[in-house]
Design a protein around this motif. Structure first.
Motif, mmCIF file in Angstrom:
data_model
loop_
_atom_site.group_PDB
_atom_site.id
_atom_site.type_symbol
_atom_site.label_atom_id
_atom_site.label_comp_id
_atom_site.label_asym_id
_atom_site.label_seq_id
_atom_site.Cartn_x
_atom_site.Cartn_y
_atom_site.Cartn_z
ATOM 1 N N ARG A 109 -53.230 44.911 39.104
ATOM 2 C CA ARG A 109 -52.063 45.773 39.301
ATOM 3 C C ARG A 109 -50.969 45.427 38.286
ATOM 4 N N ASN A 110 -50.848 44.147 37.956
ATOM 5 C CA ASN A 110 -49.881 43.705 36.955
ATOM 6 C C ASN A 110 -50.164 44.339 35.596
ATOM 7 N N MET A 111 -51.428 44.338 35.184
ATOM 8 C CA MET A 111 -51.810 44.897 33.885
ATOM 9 C C MET A 111 -51.638 46.415 33.870
ATOM 10 N N LEU A 112 -52.008 47.086 34.944
ATOM 11 C CA LEU A 112 -51.856 48.538 35.003
ATOM 12 C C LEU A 112 -50.394 48.948 34.890
ATOM 13 N N LYS A 113 -49.509 48.167 35.506
ATOM 14 C CA LYS A 113 -48.071 48.456 35.394
ATOM 15 C C LYS A 113 -47.610 48.311 33.947
ATOM 16 N N ARG A 114 -48.055 47.240 33.275
ATOM 17 C CA ARG A 114 -47.666 47.030 31.878
ATOM 18 C C ARG A 114 -48.148 48.157 30.984
ATOM 19 N N ARG A 115 -49.266 48.769 31.349
ATOM 20 C CA ARG A 115 -49.806 49.880 30.559
ATOM 21 C C ARG A 115 -49.297 51.239 31.034
ATOM 22 N N HIS A 116 -48.303 51.205 31.911
ATOM 23 C CA HIS A 116 -47.602 52.398 32.390
ATOM 24 C C HIS A 116 -48.489 53.359 33.178
ATOM 25 N N TYR A 117 -49.467 52.818 33.924
ATOM 26 C CA TYR A 117 -50.239 53.650 34.836
ATOM 27 C C TYR A 117 -49.390 53.929 36.067
ATOM 28 N N ASN A 118 -49.582 55.078 36.682
ATOM 29 C CA ASN A 118 -48.807 55.452 37.853
ATOM 30 C C ASN A 118 -49.457 54.849 39.101
ATOM 31 N N ILE A 119 -49.116 53.585 39.408
ATOM 32 C CA ILE A 119 -49.679 52.909 40.572
ATOM 33 C C ILE A 119 -48.619 52.658 41.634
ATOM 34 N N GLY A 120 -47.444 53.191 41.445
ATOM 35 C CA GLY A 120 -46.366 52.966 42.398
ATOM 36 C C GLY A 120 -45.628 51.678 42.103
ATOM 37 N N THR A 121 -44.826 51.252 43.052
ATOM 38 C CA THR A 121 -44.009 50.058 42.840
ATOM 39 C C THR A 121 -44.586 48.824 43.511
ATOM 40 N N ASN A 122 -45.585 48.993 44.370
ATOM 41 C CA ASN A 122 -46.172 47.867 45.075
ATOM 42 C C ASN A 122 -47.223 47.196 44.195
ATOM 43 N N LEU A 123 -46.943 45.969 43.777
ATOM 44 C CA LEU A 123 -47.875 45.220 42.936
ATOM 45 C C LEU A 123 -48.561 44.098 43.703
ATOM 46 N N ASP A 124 -48.432 44.117 45.036
ATOM 47 C CA ASP A 124 -48.995 43.058 45.868
ATOM 48 C C ASP A 124 -50.514 43.019 45.777
ATOM 49 N N CYS A 125 -51.064 41.836 45.952
ATOM 50 C CA CYS A 125 -52.508 41.636 45.935
ATOM 51 C C CYS A 125 -53.140 42.411 47.088
ATOM 52 N N LEU A 126 -54.173 43.178 46.780
ATOM 53 C CA LEU A 126 -54.853 43.969 47.800
ATOM 54 C C LEU A 126 -55.867 43.149 48.595
ATOM 55 N N LEU A 127 -56.316 42.032 48.052
ATOM 56 C CA LEU A 127 -57.316 41.227 48.736
ATOM 57 C C LEU A 127 -56.735 40.350 49.836
ATOM 58 N N CYS A 128 -55.622 39.702 49.562
ATOM 59 C CA CYS A 128 -55.047 38.797 50.561
ATOM 60 C C CYS A 128 -53.872 39.430 51.302
ATOM 61 N N GLU A 129 -53.400 40.570 50.834
ATOM 62 C CA GLU A 129 -52.311 41.322 51.450
ATOM 63 C C GLU A 129 -51.016 40.521 51.608
ATOM 64 N N LEU A 130 -50.859 39.507 50.777
ATOM 65 C CA LEU A 130 -49.593 38.778 50.745
ATOM 66 C C LEU A 130 -48.678 39.464 49.749
ATOM 67 N N HIS A 131 -47.413 39.199 49.839
ATOM 68 C CA HIS A 131 -46.455 39.802 48.906
ATOM 69 C C HIS A 131 -46.403 38.980 47.624
ATOM 70 N N ILE A 132 -47.556 38.918 46.958
ATOM 71 C CA ILE A 132 -47.700 38.184 45.710
ATOM 72 C C ILE A 132 -48.262 39.155 44.683
ATOM 73 N N GLU A 133 -47.675 39.151 43.497
ATOM 74 C CA GLU A 133 -48.120 40.064 42.446
ATOM 75 C C GLU A 133 -49.570 39.789 42.060
ATOM 76 N N GLU A 134 -50.362 40.858 41.963
ATOM 77 C CA GLU A 134 -51.770 40.746 41.621
ATOM 78 C C GLU A 134 -51.918 40.542 40.117
ATOM 79 N N THR A 135 -52.195 39.308 39.719
ATOM 80 C CA THR A 135 -52.455 38.942 38.330
ATOM 81 C C THR A 135 -53.850 38.340 38.251
ATOM 82 N N VAL A 136 -54.339 38.130 37.055
ATOM 83 C CA VAL A 136 -55.653 37.501 36.882
ATOM 84 C C VAL A 136 -55.647 36.111 37.507
#
Length: 74
Positions: free
Chosen positions: A7-34
């Protein structure tokens, strides 16, 4: 190398993913990065545990992988 569409990379590439960058696997409010997906995510940690692999808590992803290679040569 920006090959995994986090989600972090998609945001940097200006994909329309909304404003929520939270990890989808653990559902914590942590930005999804590699780094989060592979080394810090609770879901991923459980998967690694099943494989008998534990990652160090410090270091970049390249250092972590190199350290694991020396500990488990297979």
């Amino acid at each position: 190398s920006d090959r995994l569409n986090t989600r972090n990379m998609l945001k940097r590439r200006h994909y329309n993913i909304g404003t929520n960058l939270d990890c989808l696997l653990c559902e914590l409010h942590i930005e999804e990065t590699v780094e989060h997906l592979f080394f810090h995510c609770t879901f991923s940690k459980e998967c690694w545990c099943l494989l008998n692999i534990s990652w160090a808590t410090q270091g970049d992803r390249f250092t972590l992988v190199e350290n694991l290679k020396t500990q488990q040569p297979r």
